[in-house]
Write an enzyme that holds these catalytic residues in place. Structure first.
Site: not given
Length: 381
Positions: A134-135, A213, A243, A245, A268, A303-304
């Site tokens: 998500a960058h 990840n 649960g 990631h 995160d 995204a986090g």
């Protein structure tokens, strides 16, 4: 001076093990050896008392962003995570324009100076477009040591960690620069090979950013960064235990190979942590949170998270079957050590800051103390 408090009757988790029917004495802002006669006693029979949680990697919470918000936003997010047991938090930035990141680091540095946060983590922009997550790909860049130094200078001594794709041009030199300045170099959002990852560790990298990840999967002919990071005793691996990631088997694999001494639970977290579903911004990218899972609106990448560390703790014990003492190491002692703050936080020892969490028999949070003051009072509910 605040009155001395004695927390009595709980199962207390100390570095030496768990003490049944234990006592924790709080004198002012610190833990103490003994209590004077007549000290205030709080009966916590049937509960657990563990050290305050320490989060190395956190982008926000309570609807507020650490990555792009104002100082007031950051404080709102910090308070949200404190109510969930995180008494020490590092504010994580995400990929952005370099000048913006430098300005934002200056604001975060002021909050660190005041003691509201424990420092700054730069996650990006020096990461791989192959594993960007998500960058914003348009803002990614190779890790030029001069630009790394610009961000360190902007943080005024409060940079704690930087995530790098160390296989990119300038990556190893940047790792060496970070190590020279006492800043954690973390391998993450990387497309590195096994051999390239070993080179980064030899250069001074000491953390794996959310292991598994945003990096190549483990392969039997191409073991990749996961294997290198798990097997090297110099590396601590971050794990997001929400649960989503990680499969529970991957979590157990990491604990088995790295051992409890080399695992750090992180959130995160992004703005939605402790807040709810909806649309949010993570840096310049729009995120949709549905059923507690955050994904980019465009592309659908995770995204986090919306995780809080009290949930990570309960899941680790009740679903993953990990010993409470190992979870305490991963969620308190190990991150405190990485931050160089283990002389002040991370365990329930006399002289350290009185940061603690009270959990009921089912490992649900019922109390949080930070520096001797209740953030969540177990007697008030």
């Amino acid at each position: 001076m605040a009155p001395t408090k004695v927390l009595a009757g709980a199962r207390v988790v100390l570095p030496t093990g768990t003490v049944d029917d234990g006592r924790v004495t709080v004198e002012g802002t610190r833990f103490a050896d003994t209590a004077p006669a007549g000290a205030e006693t709080v009966d916590l029979s049937g509960h657990w008392v563990v050290p305050g949680f320490v989060d190395l990697h956190n982008h926000g919470g309570g609807g507020a962003s650490f990555a792009g918000g104002t100082a007031e936003d950051v404080l709102k997010g910090v308070h949200t995570h404190r109510t969930h047991g995180t008494t020490t938090v590092v504010a994580s930035a995400v990929t952005g324009d370099l000048d913006f990141l430098a300005r934002h680091a200056g604001m975060l540095a002021e909050l660190a100076q005041q003691g509201d946060i424990a420092g700054i983590h730069f996650e990006g922009p020096f990461i791989s477009p192959c594993r960007k997550g998500a960058h914003d790909e348009e803002l990614l860049r190779d890790p030029d040591p001069a630009e790394v130094r610009k961000l360190l200078d902007a943080a005024h001594g409060h940079a704690r960690m930087m995530t790098l794709a160390t296989e990119l041009p300038g990556g190893l030199d940047s790792v060496r620069l970070l190590a020279e300045h006492g800043v954690i170099a973390a391998v993450g959002h990387t497309d590195a090979t096994y051999e390239q990852t070993l080179q980064a560790i030899d250069a001074g990298a000491s953390v794996a950013t959310h292991l598994f990840n945003a990096m190549p999967p483990l392969g039997h002919r191409s073991p990749g960064p996961i294997t290198a990071l798990l097997e090297d005793e110099r590396v601590t691996v971050e794990l997001i235990n929400d649960g989503t990631h990680l499969h529970p088997a991957a979590l157990r694999l990491a604990f088995h190979h790295a051992g409890a001494a080399r695992v750090a639970f992180i959130t995160d977290a992004m703005d939605a942590a402790g807040f709810g579903d909806g649309r949010y911004m993570l840096g310049p990218l729009e995120v949709e949170v549905a059923d507690g899972v955050a994904r980019l609106v465009e592309g659908g990448s995770i995204a986090g998270s919306t995780l809080t560390l009290d949930r990570a703790f309960k899941r680790a014990v009740t679903l993953d079957g990990l010993p409470v003492e190992d979870v305490v190491r991963a969620i308190s002692a190990n991150p405190a050590r990485l931050l160089g703050l283990d002389d002040r936080i991370g365990s329930l020892e006399p002289g350290k800051d009185a940061d603690l969490v009270v959990l009921d028999a089912g490992f649900d949070l019922v109390g949080v103390m930070r520096r001797g003051e209740w953030v969540v009072d177990p007697e008030l509910g």
